[in-house]
Design a protein around this motif. Structure first.
Motif, short mmCIF file in Angstrom:
data_model
loop_
_atom_site.label_atom_id
_atom_site.label_comp_id
_atom_site.label_asym_id
_atom_site.label_seq_id
_atom_site.Cartn_x
_atom_site.Cartn_y
_atom_site.Cartn_z
N HIS A 34 0.86 -1.19 0.00
CA HIS A 34 0.00 0.00 0.00
C HIS A 34 0.89 1.24 0.00
O HIS A 34 1.75 1.39 0.87
CB HIS A 34 -0.90 -0.05 1.24
N ASP B 42 -4.02 -2.27 4.97
CA ASP B 42 -5.01 -1.58 5.82
C ASP B 42 -6.21 -2.48 6.19
O ASP B 42 -6.88 -2.22 7.20
CB ASP B 42 -5.55 -0.33 5.11
N ASP C 159 1.74 6.31 5.57
CA ASP C 159 1.95 5.64 6.86
C ASP C 159 2.70 4.31 6.68
O ASP C 159 3.21 3.75 7.65
CB ASP C 159 0.64 5.45 7.64
N HIS C 160 2.72 3.81 5.44
CA HIS C 160 3.44 2.56 5.17
C HIS C 160 4.60 2.74 4.21
O HIS C 160 5.47 1.88 4.13
CB HIS C 160 2.48 1.51 4.61
N HIS D 208 -1.94 -2.18 10.59
CA HIS D 208 -2.20 -1.40 11.81
C HIS D 208 -2.73 -2.33 12.89
O HIS D 208 -3.63 -3.14 12.63
CB HIS D 208 -3.25 -0.31 11.58
FE LIG Z 1 -2.65 2.61 6.81
#
Ligand SMILES: [Fe+2]
Ligand SMILES: Cc1cc2nc3c(=O)[nH]c(=O)nc-3n(C[C@H](O)[C@H](O)[C@H](O)COP(=O)(O)O)c2cc1C
Ligand SMILES: [Fe+2]
Length: 398
Positions: A78, A164, A82-83, A227
């Protein structure tokens, strides 16, 4: 910082962000984690990275298993920051020319984020990475959460890396579903689904069917999202929760969300809450003074009805309600029974504007908006009772 063993040859090497509270407009009161995984096989593969700023934590965990320079390749499931945010820094540590595998859209999106960086980005549809005794299967999961999103499945150990999907925002020392009570995890997973995944409910339903039809689901022993918690004890539980959420089956529950300047709309909200409660409906009373838009979205997800109250300010609804409606619209919150109410002094546009917005969102509106001029008196309460009755009758039909 230490890695955590997920199963033979697979380790969690992510980062825990105890401090994050605003996740692109979504309140995360318990922080979050950016999960990354190291597969130690004939080749060493890093699956996803972490948010920019957490590079040292990731590298510290990897280095307890192997020198980061020995990592052979990266799979980026992804391309959201955040990744992927730490990708350039991580590639400098493991070797800038090493391959980074992603979906075709992932390759495009990572190029768009890191132009100027010489990342060796490869499309998994064209160049399939090898592992050794394990193998990788890639599953297109477009829009869960972005157009670039994909799942990576390793059939031999039965591990599904779901980026996610099946995630939740929870910073903790616990890494696994068997270490945290289900009630807490369910609440966090619903909150996450409501705020991150609701617009893609239809796509998620299709992915659930695909993983079943292809046998991936039956072969999955461990679900590793990007997450929160790794689902190792009972991965079926989170999958079943998703199946329930995509079915959009409403609970006997109503949300009363409102704001107020001088307490009149608040008084109306309390009257409605009380009246709905007498009909054995689980009512969530949420003043926007204390409740974040993402809390309302989370409570609304499984609720049959959402009632929205606003005073009129300068011929408009109160700004926090415009914020909430914009947010619910963006999340494509549908299939709700709706109602609007509010106090005003003279022109009284607020509740009418809310009613028009709810109609525009396709909600079922069993009652006209209820408006009260100035402070509600006893005689003003009957229309609110009628509104509560109309909403409760509609809920009864479900
Ligand atoms: Fe995420
Ligand atoms: C800054 C401000 C602007 C207002 N503008 C309007 C308006 O344009 N039209 C109207 O009908 N009432 C207007 N009002 C009156 C409020 O809507 C009225 O006081 C209402 O009872 C407030 O409800 P509340 O106690 O829930 O805040 C305004 C009040 C304030 C403080
Ligand atoms: Fe994302």
């Amino acid at each position: 910082m230490e890695p955590i063993k997920i199963c033979d040859n697979v380790f969690w090497v992510g980062a825990v962000d105890y401090d994050i509270r605003d996740f692109h407009g979504y309140l995360t009161p318990k922080g979050s984690t950016y999960n990354a995984y190291l597969v130690v096989d004939e080749k060493i593969t890093l699956i996803d990275t972490v948010r920019h700023g957490f590079e040292d934590e990731l590298l510290s965990r990897i280095s307890k298993i192997v020198d980061p320079a020995k990592v052979d390749q990266v799979i980026s499931n992804h391309a959201e920051m955040d990744h992927s945010g730490s990708l350039p820094g991580i590639m400098r540590a493991i070797g800038a020319s090493k391959p980074v595998y992603a979906s075709a859209m992932g390759v495009k999106n990572l190029h768009g984020q890191f132009h100027g960086e010489s990342l060796n980005l490869l499309d998994v549809a064209k160049e399939h990475p090898a592992s050794g005794k394990f193998s990788f299967k890639f599953l297109d999961t477009k829009m869960i959460h972005w157009p670039d999103s994909m799942f990576t499945f390793m059939p031999e150990p039965g591990v599904l890396f779901s980026q996610d999907g099946f995630g939740l925002h929870f910073a903790s020392t616990e890494r696994f579903d068997d270490q945290v009570p289900w009630d807490l995890l369910r609440g966090l997973a619903v909150n996450y689904f409501a705020n991150i995944l609701t617009p893609y409910t239809v796509q998620i339903g299709k992915i659930l069917e695909t993983v079943k039809e292809t046998g991936i689901l039956q072969a999955t022993r461990i679900v590793c999202p990007d997450h929160g918690i790794v689902w190792r004890k009972d991965p079926a539980k989170i999958v079943e929760l998703y199946a329930h959420l995509v079915s959009r089956k409403p609970a006997r529950k109503a949300v009363v969300a409102f704001d107020t300047m001088w307490h009149s709309t608040e008084y109306m909200a309390r009257e409605l809450t009380d009246a709905l409660g007498t009909r054995d409906i689980d009512v969530k009373y949420l003043s926007l003074k204390h409740s974040h838009r993402s809390e309302v979205a989370a409570e609304a997800l499984e609720a049959a009805a959402v009632l929205i109250g606003t005073p009129t300010i300068n011929n408009q609804m109160f700004p926090s309600l415009a914020d909430l409606l914009c947010y619910l619209k963006s999340l494509k919150v549908k299939d709700k029974i709706g109602a609007s109410f509010g106090s005003h002094g003279w022109s009284g546009e607020g509740a009418k504007l809310v009613q028009a917005e709810l109609a525009g969102m396709g909600w079922k509106l069993p009652s006209p908006e209820v408006r009260v001029q100035w402070v509600p008196k006893e005689a003003d309460l009957q229309p609110l009772k009628d509104m509560a009755k109309a909403v409760a009758d509609e809920i009864d039909k479900i």
